[in-house]
Scaffold this motif. Structure first.
Motif, PDB file in Angstrom:
ATOM      1  N   HIS A  33      83.306  66.122  76.393  1.00 55.53           N
ATOM      2  CA  HIS A  33      81.984  66.644  76.058  1.00 55.53           C
ATOM      3  C   HIS A  33      82.029  67.444  74.767  1.00 55.53           C
ATOM      4  CE1 HIS A  33      82.896  70.831  77.205  1.00 55.53           C
ATOM      5  NE2 HIS A  33      83.558  70.327  78.227  1.00 55.53           N
ATOM      6  N   SER A  34      80.871  67.610  74.169  1.00 51.69           N
ATOM      7  CA  SER A  34      80.758  68.366  72.927  1.00 51.69           C
ATOM      8  C   SER A  34      81.263  69.790  73.128  1.00 51.69           C
ATOM      9  CB  SER A  34      79.291  68.385  72.476  1.00 51.69           C
ATOM     10  OG  SER A  34      79.148  69.064  71.265  1.00 51.69           O
ATOM     11  N   GLY A  35      82.156  70.236  72.245  1.00 50.58           N
ATOM     12  CA  GLY A  35      82.713  71.571  72.349  1.00 50.58           C
ATOM     13  C   GLY A  35      84.027  71.648  73.100  1.00 50.58           C
ATOM     14  N   GLU A  71      76.730  65.767  60.251  1.00 50.68           N
ATOM     15  CA  GLU A  71      77.675  66.536  61.053  1.00 50.68           C
ATOM     16  C   GLU A  71      77.937  67.903  60.423  1.00 50.68           C
ATOM     17  OE1 GLU A  71      80.361  63.109  63.166  1.00 50.68           O
ATOM     18  OE2 GLU A  71      80.823  63.596  61.102  1.00 50.68           O
ATOM     19  N   VAL A  72      78.022  67.928  59.096  1.00 48.29           N
ATOM     20  CA  VAL A  72      78.265  69.195  58.414  1.00 48.29           C
ATOM     21  C   VAL A  72      77.090  70.146  58.640  1.00 48.29           C
ATOM     22  CG1 VAL A  72      78.584  70.294  56.170  1.00 48.29           C
ATOM     23  CG2 VAL A  72      79.770  68.152  56.688  1.00 48.29           C
ATOM     24  N   ARG A  73      75.862  69.609  58.564  1.00 48.88           N
ATOM     25  CA  ARG A  73      74.682  70.467  58.738  1.00 48.88           C
ATOM     26  C   ARG A  73      74.519  70.899  60.190  1.00 48.88           C
ATOM     27  NH1 ARG A  73      72.557  66.950  54.871  1.00 48.88           N
ATOM     28  NH2 ARG A  73      71.710  65.550  56.427  1.00 48.88           N
ATOM     29  N   GLN A  74      74.755  69.987  61.129  1.00 49.60           N
ATOM     30  CA  GLN A  74      74.496  70.287  62.535  1.00 49.60           C
ATOM     31  C   GLN A  74      75.709  70.843  63.273  1.00 49.60           C
ATOM     32  OE1 GLN A  74      72.516  67.151  64.654  1.00 49.60           O
ATOM     33  NE2 GLN A  74      71.005  66.795  63.052  1.00 49.60           N
ATOM     34  N   GLN A  75      76.892  70.820  62.622  1.00 53.70           N
ATOM     35  CA  GLN A  75      78.108  71.374  63.227  1.00 53.70           C
ATOM     36  C   GLN A  75      78.440  70.720  64.566  1.00 53.70           C
ATOM     37  OE1 GLN A  75      80.272  73.949  61.746  1.00 53.70           O
ATOM     38  NE2 GLN A  75      79.139  72.963  60.103  1.00 53.70           N
ATOM     39  N   ARG A  76      78.340  69.389  64.604  1.00 50.70           N
ATOM     40  CA  ARG A  76      78.753  68.653  65.798  1.00 50.70           C
ATOM     41  C   ARG A  76      79.040  67.212  65.396  1.00 50.70           C
ATOM     42  NH1 ARG A  76      73.044  68.123  69.161  1.00 50.70           N
ATOM     43  NH2 ARG A  76      71.803  67.203  67.488  1.00 50.70           N
ATOM     44  N   PRO A  98      82.062  60.992  69.552  1.00 46.31           N
ATOM     45  CA  PRO A  98      81.100  62.068  69.829  1.00 46.31           C
ATOM     46  C   PRO A  98      81.098  62.429  71.311  1.00 46.31           C
ATOM     47  CG  PRO A  98      80.083  60.318  68.534  1.00 46.31           C
ATOM     48  CD  PRO A  98      81.400  59.796  69.002  1.00 46.31           C
ATOM     49  N   GLY A  99      80.815  63.699  71.587  1.00 47.64           N
ATOM     50  CA  GLY A  99      80.827  64.164  72.967  1.00 47.64           C
ATOM     51  C   GLY A  99      79.452  64.433  73.520  1.00 47.64           C
ATOM     52  N   TYR A 100      78.416  63.935  72.836  1.00 48.50           N
ATOM     53  CA  TYR A 100      77.048  64.174  73.280  1.00 48.50           C
ATOM     54  C   TYR A 100      76.457  62.857  73.753  1.00 48.50           C
ATOM     55  CZ  TYR A 100      72.552  66.632  73.345  1.00 48.50           C
ATOM     56  OH  TYR A 100      71.373  67.229  73.737  1.00 48.50           O
ATOM     57  N   ALA A 101      75.711  62.876  74.851  1.00 49.85           N
ATOM     58  CA  ALA A 101      75.241  61.653  75.492  1.00 49.85           C
ATOM     59  C   ALA A 101      74.394  60.786  74.567  1.00 49.85           C
ATOM     60  CB  ALA A 101      74.445  61.994  76.754  1.00 49.85           C
ATOM     61  N   ASP A 102      73.697  61.394  73.609  1.00 50.23           N
ATOM     62  CA  ASP A 102      72.850  60.613  72.706  1.00 50.23           C
ATOM     63  C   ASP A 102      73.655  59.644  71.856  1.00 50.23           C
ATOM     64  OD1 ASP A 102      70.757  62.056  73.688  1.00 50.23           O
ATOM     65  OD2 ASP A 102      69.927  62.576  71.742  1.00 50.23           O
TER      66      ASP A 102
END
Length: 709
Positions: A33-35, A71-76, A98-102
């Motif tokens: 997951h993200s993080g 990714e740089v702007r959103q930090q993910r 990526p660790g986000y479901a989207d």
């Protein structure tokens, strides 16, 4: 493993790592997951092998994986990123997903390109629902897996609790190889303490206070290895109290990991555990030669047998990721399954069958551009890419994600991997005429990059609709349109295509009589209009007798009625489910014409609409929701609140239930977001059009009032 070899590394700083043979490659996707710390872990491994000088940042200030401008702007992480390195002569292609479901589309692309998976779990946060679902996906195809518990030095870290959670969630075969302790790791097989507290790895005797705990975990680990061993005598020897040699245990462990029967748990923190992890990747994970080849067919669908992971075999490669760089152009991340890819060779590009999402099928030849090994934004040239390896290919102008590259004289097609269905519709419009002129090309480029995006140009509602995986996915797409392609768009309210029908039977006359000095217009028709059952369509009945409407003008009346039906008679939506009978009329020998009777037919239908109630119909979808058992009640209650009719439930596998319902389309335009929130990211659903039903009167009044306004 570090227990076996001591964890030596081989650096590759400033030079692209290369592989000459498939057995010298390991392709590993990082899942979590993200993080959870995937990108940090990748950078730690790159630094440990000398590929970069230190964890964190490369020369341009971006991270090794999160270098995309979004990714740089959103930090993910929102992209699948490749980070190659070399350890003990083995090239390791780390695929940071990526660790986000989207962005599960990129994650599944990573699963396709990889031969093994590292499930990354934070010691401070535990396991989320998406990670559990992906574990089940890997289990379905017997993909080898290991678990990495990161952030063991975090102030909220609880290794024991997270380990227990992993064993509960992931099931049998999950066992630790190391235990974190006081700035280091205790090797359960070697029974040694690897102390990192001094800044480098020092081997010591295990602390006395940890001996009892170590023996407890060591016993469970050995039993797990023996259960997976192909040597049936080991269990008898172990139960008889015989000490099993460490080398035998390690050899059996590596075999069990490679075939996907045992899932070792490792631990990492700041400056801790990289050597141990690299060893399990190189010695426990399988090479591409051990991975089952995806199904391959000819262009016309005939199965092709006998192709293996052989650099001298026929070329079979797949585009697993496509990106567009404003300076370099299109860059394709390619996994070679058979043969060898070289710069400047001509290959055949075969399409992937996602035409319904706006991705056209391909059947063309293209010339390969430069091959490179990416590291962040840097593209380091490589002379070739052998079977089993992954590289970046420049300037493949026609190839898209999911396409197959093969020899131009022997075109082949790989069965595409399963892509999730985008279920969040987002209507957009250009902000200016200049943006409108560029929008079409920019959207086509987005579609080429992202197979989870479906582009719809809805002729009925006159809207451009992006079907996305979720809000974050939509935000990234709009960000890329603006920043990468220079096209500004804005979200607008989604219009759901309604229908109109007649609520009763009536008769009406259409009179089109005009005299203008020359030839005039003369047409009178009498119609009877009556509703048909839902789904009845349109019927036109001719009951003219005596030639009161000449035979050649009867089709004209029908055409006029059909034209007015498309325009609507109440709120501008198409009319459906009616029978129109032409039973009388008048004509003029000079002034009657085809157009005159078309107009008369349309006028008659409009007049009929004023004599009986006219109903608005809304589309109703058949919806299937797959959700964990603990959320079934909430899902059913929510569907009912959306004017849905729950049809029933049925168990599906362990701890999951399928809920079936019929729900108005107006109520589920944002269901992808709401279900994710309701089920903590574990729920999925499918929808398909079922039928039209009358819109409740209070909602119909809002629609007609808005139309009138």
């Amino acid at each position: 493993m570090a227990d076996k070899t001591g964890g030596g590394t081989a650096g590759a700083a400033g030079r692209a790592p290369e592989a000459d043979r498939p057995d010298m490659v390991r392709n590993v996707v990082l899942v979590g997951h993200s993080g959870a710390g995937k990108t940090t872990l990748v950078e730690a491994l790159l630094a440990a092998t000398g590929t970069i000088q230190r964890p964190g940042r490369v020369e341009d200030g971006t991270t090794v994986s999160d270098f995309d401008e979004v990714e740089v702007r959103q930090q993910r992480s929102v992209n699948l990123a490749l980070a190659p390195l070399v350890h003990n002569g083995i090239k390791i292609n780390l695929l940071d997903a990526p660790g986000y479901a989207d962005f599960v589309g990129d994650l599944r692309a990573g699963l396709r390109a990889a031969d093994a998976a590292l499930f990354v779990v934070s010691a401070a946060e535990g396991v989320d629902g998406l990670t559990k679902m992906l574990w089940e996906e890997c289990a379905a195809v017997s993909m080898p897996r290991a678990v990495v518990i990161t952030k063991i030095d975090h102030q909220r870290a609880d290794f024991s609790e997270v380990l227990t959670t992993c064993q509960d969630v992931f099931g049998d075969g999950v066992a630790p190889l190391y235990l974190p302790h006081d700035g280091g790791l205790i090797g359960l097989l070697s029974q040694r303490f690897y102390d990192y507290s001094g800044g480098s790895r020092a081997e010591k005797e295990p602390p006395a206070e940890m001996l009892e705990t170590m023996e407890e975990y060591r016993g469970a680990l050995i039993e797990g290895i023996i259960q997976e061993s192909e040597d049936e005598s080991l269990m008898d020897r172990y139960l008889a109290g015989e000490e099993i040699e460490t080398k035998v245990l390690i050899d059996d462990l590596e075999k069990a990991v490679a075939r996907g029967g045992f899932y070792p748990v490792l631990a990492t923190g700041t400056g801790i555990g990289a050597a141990e992890l690299l060893e399990i990747v190189t010695q426990g994970f399988p090479s591409p030669m051990e991975h089952t080849m995806p199904e391959i067919t000819t262009i016309d669908g005939k199965p092709v047998r006998g192709i293996t992971c052989d650099p001298d075999g026929p070329l079979v490669a797949e585009v697993v990721k496509t990106t567009s760089d404003p300076y370099v152009g299109r860059i394709s991340l390619v996994r070679v399954f058979s043969g060898t890819l070289r710069p400047d060779m001509t290959v055949h590009v075969s399409g992937h069958g996602l035409a319904e999402r706006g991705h056209e099928d391909h059947d063309v030849d293209e010339r390969i551009g430069a091959l490179s090994s990416p590291l962040g934004k840097n593209q380091r040239p490589v002379p070739k890419c052998v079977a089993g390896d992954i590289c970046a290919v420049a300037k493949l102008s026609r190839a898209e994600t999911g396409d197959t590259l093969s020899d131009k004289d022997r075109p082949l097609l790989m069965t595409s991997w399963t892509m999730p269905e985008p279920l969040l519709p987002v209507a957009v419009q250009a902000r200016s005429k200049a943006d409108e002129d560029k929008l079409g090309l920019a959207l086509n480029r987005l579609v080429a990059e992202d197979p989870t995006l479906r582009l719809e140009n809805n002729a009925e509602t006159r809207q451009i609709v992006l079907w996305c995986m979720g809000e974050a996915h939509a935000d990234v797409l709009l960000d890329r349109l603006a920043k990468r392609h220079g096209v500004e768009v804005e979200k607008v309210e989604l219009r759901v295509p309604l229908r109109e029908t007649f609520g009763g039977k009536c008769q009406a006359m259409g009179r089109n009589v005009k005299q203008t000095g020359g030839h005039g217009q003369y047409a009178i028709c009498h119609l009877e209009v009556e509703p048909l059952p839902s789904g009845g369509g349109f019927e036109f009945v001719d009951k003219i007798v005596g030639g009161v409407v000449p035979r050649q003008f009867i089709p004209s009346v029908e055409k006029g009625v059909r034209t007015q039906m498309e325009r609507g008679v109440l709120a501008g939506y198409p009319v459906v489910d009616v029978r129109v009978t032409l039973y009388d009329g008048k004509a003029h020998s000079v002034d009657s014409s085809d157009m005159a009777f078309q107009i008369a037919g349309a006028l008659a239908l409009k007049e009929a609409a004023g004599k009986v109630p006219t109903l608005l119909l809304e589309p109703v979808d058949e919806v299937s929701v797959l959700v964990a058992d603990e959320y079934v009640g909430s899902v059913m209650s929510d569907l009912s609140s959306r004017r849905g009719r729950v049809l029933g439930t049925e168990p599906v596998g362990r701890g999951r239930t399928l809920v079936r319902a019929e729900v108005p389309e107006l109520e589920i335009t944002r269901y992808a977001i709401d279900l994710r929130s309701m089920s903590h990211g574990t729920g999925t659903f499918h929808r398909s059009f079922l039928r039209y039903e009358p819109l409740p009167s209070h909602l119909a009044q809002k629609v007609t009032a808005g139309t009138a306004g």
